[in-house]
Scaffold this motif. Structure first.
Motif: not given
Length: 427
Positions: A159-162, A166-172, A237-242, A420-421
């Motif tokens: 869910s965090n990656r979405l 996917a490459g966001h520092p906080l999604a690791r 880095e701004p979130f990029r929901s994708s 919703p995701t």
């Protein structure tokens, strides 16, 4: 004679206010925030450094570094370090957050001269021994391997990656493979980068029974190191929901339950509607008397627990619902949850529901005033989450202004327009 068959009357809070901080500057310019409150001869000293999970090359490095810093300093071993703390009745806690690393000392005032020098040495000159590093890393690796089999962890990570990208520092996250790559040299590099004496890198928070002698001791061990490095730069880095689809399923072999996570993009915490939105999310599933708990848990019996949350980062916001259920009831749980979410925009909140929500919100705010340590925890959270000091007063005002119409309007603008995701992890 007290009649125990009659419940005592419930009274609303009249007013709540957070005591302001007193700020002093140590000799080298380090800011020390102070709350002098309480009769007991105890204090807490919290040190917050710039640099956390987002800034590290590996997600686990900040936490591993904080753990390893307790394993001795100078010529003192980790065992001797722990013995001195225990003998003096002191305690140290540590946490690595998105953009900050925090160490907190609790002690008796009478033992300050014994433990503050030790605390400062741990921060500035830790031993970071190879043997302890191997043990700490192995423990972290084992924890990561256990988490890899938990459906809740799988759903949360996906869910965090979405929602973040996917490459966001906080999604690791802590994967065994990543942890195995971390070397002691990386830990030492991180410590040198974050805990070095740079202007604005460190901020102190001191609470309890505070006197000039205690401040002088803090100044002696934290205020005499000249700044010789630039301030650490935070990685925002701004979130990029994708999400490429509305529904994601992650198969977890042998899982007895399925974890369900439903998310929506949320506003920044600086948005003036953030607090009303937080109250709406609380009404949905933020406490035991919430709508989701009443419907999904109590009426339908689909889960033991279901909760909603609103996360506010400098990078963006996330509105979410999380629960776990038997694989055979996943679809029913999702359907009933989405019905409750859609219902929010109608604003059909009863007087009793609004009253219960207000009391719950005010009780939470009141708990922040229980002790000087709780008050300071609020201010430390403000630092970690980039919250302005007046946030407490704004929450009190928002609770007083809470109406069904306001909640319905917030839902129609911040939830209803978005799809919703949904992530399901399990069998």
């Amino acid at each position: 004679m007290l009649d125990r068959t009659i419940a005592p009357p419930v009274k609303d809070f009249v007013s709540l206010s957070m005591p302001p901080l007193k700020q002093v500057k140590l000799d080298n310019g380090t800011v020390a925030n102070i709350i002098n409150n309480g009769d007991q001869e105890v204090f807490s000293l919290t040190a917050v450094w710039k640099g956390g999970n987002a800034e590290a090359a590996y997600f686990a490095v900040p936490n591993l570094t904080l753990q390893l810093m307790r394993e001795g300093t100078g010529e003192m071993s980790g065992e001797e370090f722990s013995d001195i703390l225990e003998f003096n009745g002191a305690r140290i806690g540590a946490s690595a957050d998105s953009h900050y690393s925090t160490l907190r000392l609790y002690s008796l005032n009478s033992k300050a001269q014994n433990v503050i020098p030790l605390f400062a040495a741990m921060c500035h000159d830790p031993l970071l021994p190879e043997s302890a590093f191997t043990m700490v890393r192995e423990r972290r690796l084992n924890q990561a391997e256990l988490m890899a089999h938990k459906v809740e962890a799988q759903a949360s990570r996906a869910s965090n990656r979405l929602m973040m990208g996917a490459g966001h520092p906080l999604a690791r996250f802590d994967s065994p493979e990543e942890i195995a790559k971390i070397s002691l040299e990386e830990i030492k590099r991180w410590h040198n980068l974050i805990f070095r004496p740079g202007e604005g890198n460190l901020e102190l928070f001191i609470a309890g029974h505070i006197d000039d002698k205690l401040i002088a001791t803090v100044n002696k061990y934290f205020g005499q190191i000249p700044f010789s490095y630039p301030s650490t730069k935070l990685l925002i880095e701004p979130f990029r929901s994708s999400p490429d689809k509305d529904r994601t399923h992650i198969a977890v072999a042998g899982a007895l339950q399925s974890s369900v996570r439903i998310t929506y993009p949320g506003p920044l915490r600086s948005n003036p509607d953030y607090i009303p939105l937080r109250m709406l999310v609380m009404a949905l599933g933020g406490y035991f008397g919430s709508r989701l708990m009443s419907n999904i848990r109590e009426d339908k019996g689909l889960t033991y627990g279901i909760s909603s949350f609103l996360l506010g980062y400098p990078e963006g916001g996330i509105i979410g619902i999380e629960s776990a259920t038997d694989p055979s009831t996943v679809e029913e749980l999702i359907s009933e949850t989405l019905k409750e979410i859609d219902r929010l925009s109608s604003g059909d909140f009863s007087h009793e529901e609004i009253t219960r929500l207000k009391r719950h919100l005010m009780s939470g705010l009141a708990s922040s005033l229980d002790s000087p340590f709780d008050m300071m925890d609020y201010y430390v959270t403000c630092k970690l989450s980039d919250i302005p000091p007046e946030y407490f007063a704004r929450q009190v005002e928002a609770v007083a202004a809470l109406t069904p119409e306001l909640l319905g309007d917030i839902a129609s603008r911040y939830i209803a327009p978005y799809r919703p995701t949904i992530v399901v992890a399990g069998a």
